[in-house]
Motif scaffolding. Structure first.
Motif, PDB file in Angstrom:
ATOM      1  N   ARG A   1       0.805  -1.334  -0.003  1.00 59.93           N
ATOM      2  CA  ARG A   1      -0.152  -0.024  -0.115  1.00 59.93           C
ATOM      3  C   ARG A   1       0.905   1.217  -0.037  1.00 59.93           C
ATOM      4  N   LEU A   2       1.841   1.237   0.825  1.00 60.66           N
ATOM      5  CA  LEU A   2       2.861   2.340   0.822  1.00 60.66           C
ATOM      6  C   LEU A   2       3.376   2.557  -0.510  1.00 60.66           C
ATOM      7  N   LEU A   3       3.641   1.613  -1.109  1.00 57.90           N
ATOM      8  CA  LEU A   3       4.372   1.970  -2.474  1.00 57.90           C
ATOM      9  C   LEU A   3       3.559   2.289  -3.439  1.00 57.90           C
TER      10      LEU A   3
ATOM     11  N   VAL B   1       1.614   5.283  -2.753  1.00 58.99           N
ATOM     12  CA  VAL B   1       1.603   6.494  -2.502  1.00 58.99           C
ATOM     13  C   VAL B   1       2.934   7.204  -2.558  1.00 58.99           C
ATOM     14  N   PRO B   2       2.726   8.510  -3.006  1.00 56.87           N
ATOM     15  CA  PRO B   2       4.033   9.285  -2.864  1.00 56.87           C
ATOM     16  C   PRO B   2       4.321   9.536  -1.485  1.00 56.87           C
ATOM     17  N   PRO B   3       5.851   9.792  -1.308  1.00 55.27           N
ATOM     18  CA  PRO B   3       6.858   9.958  -2.449  1.00 55.27           C
ATOM     19  C   PRO B   3       7.505   8.378  -2.694  1.00 55.27           C
ATOM     20  N   PHE B   4       6.736   7.388  -2.038  1.00 54.28           N
ATOM     21  CA  PHE B   4       7.437   5.905  -2.199  1.00 54.28           C
ATOM     22  C   PHE B   4       6.954   5.696  -3.799  1.00 54.28           C
ATOM     23  N   SER B   5       5.953   5.803  -4.152  1.00 52.18           N
ATOM     24  CA  SER B   5       5.504   5.262  -5.457  1.00 52.18           C
ATOM     25  C   SER B   5       6.309   5.911  -6.416  1.00 52.18           C
ATOM     26  N   VAL B   6       7.058   7.175  -6.432  1.00 54.32           N
ATOM     27  CA  VAL B   6       7.886   7.715  -7.302  1.00 54.32           C
ATOM     28  C   VAL B   6       9.508   7.535  -6.930  1.00 54.32           C
ATOM     29  N   MET B   7       9.611   6.747  -5.910  1.00 58.49           N
ATOM     30  CA  MET B   7      11.139   6.563  -5.738  1.00 58.49           C
ATOM     31  C   MET B   7      11.604   5.452  -6.719  1.00 58.49           C
TER      32      MET B   7
ATOM     33  N   VAL C   1      13.915  -0.189  -1.344  1.00 59.57           N
ATOM     34  CA  VAL C   1      12.821   0.774  -0.480  1.00 59.57           C
ATOM     35  C   VAL C   1      11.587  -0.202   0.312  1.00 59.57           C
ATOM     36  N   ARG C   2      11.428  -1.143  -0.456  1.00 59.33           N
ATOM     37  CA  ARG C   2      10.362  -2.427   0.226  1.00 59.33           C
ATOM     38  C   ARG C   2      11.057  -2.759   1.460  1.00 59.33           C
ATOM     39  N   ASP C   3      12.271  -3.212   1.497  1.00 59.39           N
ATOM     40  CA  ASP C   3      12.919  -3.546   2.679  1.00 59.39           C
ATOM     41  C   ASP C   3      12.857  -2.597   3.828  1.00 59.39           C
ATOM     42  N   ILE C   4      13.165  -1.457   3.344  1.00 60.53           N
ATOM     43  CA  ILE C   4      13.311  -0.186   4.328  1.00 60.53           C
ATOM     44  C   ILE C   4      11.952  -0.124   5.179  1.00 60.53           C
ATOM     45  N   LEU C   5      10.807   0.196   4.006  1.00 60.98           N
ATOM     46  CA  LEU C   5       9.548   0.267   4.675  1.00 60.98           C
ATOM     47  C   LEU C   5       9.087  -0.972   5.522  1.00 60.98           C
TER      48      LEU C   5
ATOM     49  N   HIS D   1      10.933  -2.839   7.247  1.00 59.37           N
ATOM     50  CA  HIS D   1      11.601  -2.900   8.627  1.00 59.37           C
ATOM     51  C   HIS D   1      11.624  -1.470   9.623  1.00 59.37           C
ATOM     52  N   ASP D   2      11.775  -0.710   8.859  1.00 63.79           N
ATOM     53  CA  ASP D   2      12.078   0.723   9.578  1.00 63.79           C
ATOM     54  C   ASP D   2      10.696   1.652   9.663  1.00 63.79           C
ATOM     55  N   THR D   3       9.435   1.231   9.347  1.00 67.89           N
ATOM     56  CA  THR D   3       8.215   1.964   9.569  1.00 67.89           C
ATOM     57  C   THR D   3       7.086   1.480  10.387  1.00 67.89           C
ATOM     58  N   SER D   4       6.158   2.064  10.800  1.00 69.93           N
ATOM     59  CA  SER D   4       5.138   1.710  11.247  1.00 69.93           C
ATOM     60  C   SER D   4       4.041   2.582  10.815  1.00 69.93           C
ATOM     61  N   ILE D   5       2.744   1.979  10.391  1.00 74.54           N
ATOM     62  CA  ILE D   5       1.480   2.659  10.169  1.00 74.54           C
ATOM     63  C   ILE D   5       0.886   2.836  11.505  1.00 74.54           C
ATOM     64  N   LYS D   6       0.368   4.050  11.995  1.00 80.18           N
ATOM     65  CA  LYS D   6      -0.116   4.345  13.063  1.00 80.18           C
ATOM     66  C   LYS D   6      -1.374   5.058  13.052  1.00 80.18           C
ATOM     67  N   ARG D   7      -2.397   4.516  13.759  1.00 80.87           N
ATOM     68  CA  ARG D   7      -3.879   5.230  13.284  1.00 80.87           C
ATOM     69  C   ARG D   7      -4.090   6.242  14.875  1.00 80.87           C
TER      70      ARG D   7
END
Lengths: 574, 274
Positions: free
Chosen positions: A29-31, A33-39, A50-54, A56-62
């Motif tokens: 899903r992240l891939l 949306v910009p800016p990740f979709s245009v990387m 990019v996939r690995d970074i997202l 391992h290093d990110t979290s979607i929080k509500r």
């Protein structure tokens, strides 16, 4: 000697994911949306996609309505990007301290101070219920060891304070995450379901490294918001004309070295008796190399050393606002025929965030504007070719052993380190008694600690320049005093999560079970004792400053800023 | 000049100046002021009273009453000045009455205990620092107990290990008492290291009767002996550093009490004295 090798798994960049809940579907899903979709995925190395970074290093929080995302003044190691929902930033002057979970500065008057003579509690760690009551304008919801804090009346906050909406796709918190500076504003969710992507600093750093657009974007924000102000307050740069400063800001590079989580590594090494040694530290700039720019320390610390025999001798440590390479560049500019390489090596201690102003900019813009009398003296050399001992040599001020001791044990971090001259200390414990008397009969330090020669650094909060204890406090309970900057804890909002206790590399924070006025241990609904973090608050509420220092009959104890070695040397040789 | 040296010179200079003034006043004052001894008496009483207030200052660390260090400096030099005032007050004669004699003795004891405290607080910290092994006084009993347990365990483990009781017997005979509690208090106070040397000599002598394993055990016990000796050293010096005030303060309060009685007696019986 046993020659068998012990094979252990080498620590990897992604040994621990930022959020175990993050799924492949989330990354997909992240891939989109910009800016990740245009990387450009091809720009990233295969092992750091990019996939690995997202993943391992990110979290979607509500976030729910009114929930605080970041607090002004907090330290954090991650940045955020708005994915959906409304998120608002509170503009200056910001929310009141108590709404941010902090203690309103409240210095005791004469009679309240005197009343401590008879009103101090008999039982340890006793609190009045009113002392543990948080501001009614916020409400806390505990989730395991963590907690979420909500603003109760969002419409009123919007009415009473200037706020601004943060648009979808916008980043915030990246400067604080990358340069380890305090957050400059409070940000909260305006409605239920606001969705934010949280990126830890390692991920952000890697995304920036391989994606030019993101790098340019964050570069620009950094230059606009942080760099210009910093240069304005730095000697040699504050006299520049507006267009010159703009030029310098544009050409300045910045970088972060080392590890934000240095405190954990340091703690482990300290337990094995081998804390920070120069040979374990990565090098920012090396003695003998061409000086390609002046390095300004923006945050963190660096060790200045010089070759000595087969090793390196520590000459000094540099903290925020200090420069490296300026003397050499100024020398070479005035003596192009006898140009010198860098005279010292600069190493990372823990982590260091630096700005690099290229030599060409220094020579064409900065140096010509500095009057000759303000330039550093020319570097003179000894017969063996090494630079003569300069004012940078703190070892000559306080002695090489003491300097190594302060550096290896990271005591330079302290702005109010409790130093005790054991040659004068009669071990009378008047300091401990004074501390107890001014803290409701609870001493907030231990008159014991590491010793070098006749100097002991006691186990008391040092009110660090880089306060690692303040990273990750979920309620903002541990914070800097608004006026004088002491690191203090608000018992009303401390939830006993131990984040600060675990982070503090110096074991200066204690977790205690609290009691009420009658001395009865307080418990929660599950009958578990209520735990709070406690530590030295540098007598922030008392008249006259730290009681420990004033109580010492022999002038043996001082709260020293170990960033100011001149003052420390003066104290040592008093 | 360094801060401490500058401060000391200033204080000594002030003390000499005030003392000279007091002696001059004594020489010429009697002619100008009737009952000049009353004046010196009241001044002496006021200074002693102020000196005793230092202890009250220590109980009020939360009030901005100046640093304890400044108070102590004043306490030391004003205390020395009271000796001059006292001499002037008694007209440089030894008091003959039993009450005045007691008062003078008490004053002397307060002064001596104060000077002893000053000497201790300047000399003992350096000795402790040089010796090393910094330890909190309150932790000493627990550490001592842990050392004793370790030593006992080592002495006992050697029995099944090598089927010999040599070390165990040596422990009971020569070391058990040493590990039981604080030892050699006065010798440590006067920096006499002989008892440790004697014990270590005994240990060295014993080595010739031991095999390799036992020698290793004994070496560990010897290390514990050194640690215990260090602990005793810290105990002796820290106890004296903490304890001298328990002499100085009660003597001071006794002196204040007797001084009050002295004032009452002087006024009660001075009707005809001019």
């Amino acid at each position: 000697m046993d020659s068998t090798l012990v094979i252990v798994e080498k620590p990897q960049r992604w040994d621990a994911r930022f959020d175990e809940q993050m799924s492949e579907a989330d990354v997909d899903r992240l891939l989109t949306v910009p800016p990740f979709s245009v990387m450009n995925a091809e720009k990233f190395p295969r092992k750091l996609s990019v996939r690995d970074i997202l993943y391992h290093d990110t979290s979607i929080k509500r976030y729910r309505k009114g929930e605080i995302v970041v607090r002004q003044g907090d330290y954090g190691t991650s940045a955020f990007m708005v994915m959906s929902g409304k998120v608002r930033v509170v503009l200056n002057p910001g929310l009141p301290a108590s709404v941010l979970g902090r203690r309103e500065p409240n210095r005791k008057g004469f009679f309240r101070s005197l009343a401590q003579l008879w009103s101090n509690a008999r039982e340890p760690e006793s609190f009045r219920h009113s002392q543990l009551k948080a501001d009614a304008r916020i409400v806390r919801q505990d989730e395991g060891d963590s907690a979420k804090v909500f603003l109760q009346d969002v419409p009123r906050i919007l009415d009473e304070h200037k706020t601004a909406m943060i648009e979808h796709g916008e980043f915030f918190g990246e400067i604080a995450a990358l340069s380890r500076m305090p957050r400059t504003a409070t940000i909260f969710a305006e409605e239920d379901g606001a969705e934010l992507l949280e990126i830890r600093w390692q991920g952000l750093r890697d995304l920036m490294r391989y994606d030019e657009a993101l790098r340019t974007h964050i570069d620009q924000i950094y230059r606009e918001r942080a760099l210009a102000t910093f240069l304005q307050s730095t000697p040699f740069f504050n006299g520049l004309a507006e267009d010159q400063r703009r030029w310098v800001v544009e050409k300045t590079e910045f970088a972060t070295y080392g590890d934000y989580d240095w405190s954990g590594d340091y703690k482990r090494l300290a337990q094995t008796g081998t804390p920070g040694r120069a040979d374990h530290e990565s090098i920012i700039a090396q003695e003998g190399d061409y000086p390609d720019g002046v390095i300004l320390i923006r945050a963190g610390f660096a060790r200045l050393s010089q070759k000595f025999g087969h090793g390196h001798r520590t000459l000094n440590y540099l903290g925020a606002g200090q420069m490296y390479g300026f003397d050499e560049i100024a020398h070479n500019w005035r003596n192009p025929d006898s140009a010198l390489p860098l005279q010292y090596t600069l190493r990372v201690i823990g982590y260091t965030h630096v700005l690099v102003i290229p030599t060409a900019i220094m020579e064409t813009v900065v140096l010509p504007g500095i009057p000759e009398r303000n330039l550093p003296p020319l570097i003179t050399r000894k017969d063996d070719g090494a630079a003569k001992i300069s004012k940078r040599d703190a070892a000559s001020l306080i002695g090489p052993d003491l300097l190594e001791f302060l550096t290896e044990n990271r005591f330079f971090n302290g702005t109010a380190t409790m130093t005790i001259d054991l040659d004068r200390c009669t071990r009378c414990d008047d300091c401990v008694r004074a501390c107890a008397s001014t803290h409701n009969n609870n001493p907030r330090f231990l008159r014991h600690g590491l010793v070098s020669g006749n100097i002991m650094v006691a186990n008391a909060c040092m009110h660090c320049g880089d306060p690692v204890c303040m990273i990750g406090c979920p309620t903002g309970a541990i914070h800097r005093d608004a006026f004088e900057g002491q690191v203090i804890i608000n018992p009303a909002t401390c939830i006993g999560c131990k984040a600060c206790f675990t982070n503090c590399p110096y074991d200066a924070i204690r977790m205690v079970e609290v009691r009420d006025e009658k001395g009865v241990i307080m418990v929660d609904q599950e009958m578990k004792p209520i735990i709070k973090a406690t530590k030295c608050d540098l007598c922030v509420e008392q008249m006259g400053g730290p009681a420990c220092e004033r109580a010492c009959p022999h002038g043996a104890l001082a709260r020293m800023n170990l960033n100011d070695l001149d003052a420390f040397a003066k104290w040592l040789k008093r | 000049m360094r801060f401490f040296a500058r401060r000391r010179w200033f204080s000594v200079f002030a003390l000499i100046l005030l003392s000279s003034a007091a002696v001059l006043a004594h020489i010429h004052g009697s002619a100008i002021v009737p009952r000049f001894n009353y004046v010196t008496g009241w001044v002496l009483f006021a200074v002693i009273l102020f000196l005793s207030i230092y202890n009250v200052r220590k109980k009020l660390p939360f009030l901005p009453l100046g640093s304890s260090e400044s108070w102590l400096q004043f306490h030391v030099y004003a205390g020395l000045f009271t000796a001059v005032l006292f001499a002037v007050h008694v007209s440089f004669k030894v008091p003959t009455g039993w009450f005045e004699g007691t008062l003078a003795w008490l004053y002397g004891l307060v002064m001596i205990s104060g000077l002893a405290g000053l000497f201790l607080s300047r000399a003992a910290p350096k000795r402790l620092t040089t010796f090393g092994g910094e330890v909190l006084f309150e932790r000493i009993p627990a550490i001592r107990s842990a050392l004793r347990k370790q030593a006992e365990a080592l002495a006992l483990t050697s029995i099944p290990q090598v089927q010999s009781t040599t070390i165990a017997e040596f422990y009971v005979r020569d070391l058990k008492d040493f590990f039981e509690g604080p030892r050699n208090f006065w010798l440590h106070l006067f920096q006499i290291r002989r008892p440790l040397g004697t014990l270590l000599n005994h240990i060295t002598d014993l080595n010739r009767y031991l095999d390799e394993k036992e020698r290793a055990t004994l070496a560990q016990i010897a290390e514990l002996v050194r640690q215990k000796d260090g602990l005793d050293y810290h105990y002796a010096l820290q106890l004296v550093l903490k304890g001298w005030l328990f002499t100085h303060i009660p003597l001071t309060y006794s002196l204040l009490l007797l001084t009050l009685v002295h004032v009452v007696l002087v006024f009660a019986f001075s009707g005809g004295a001019r």
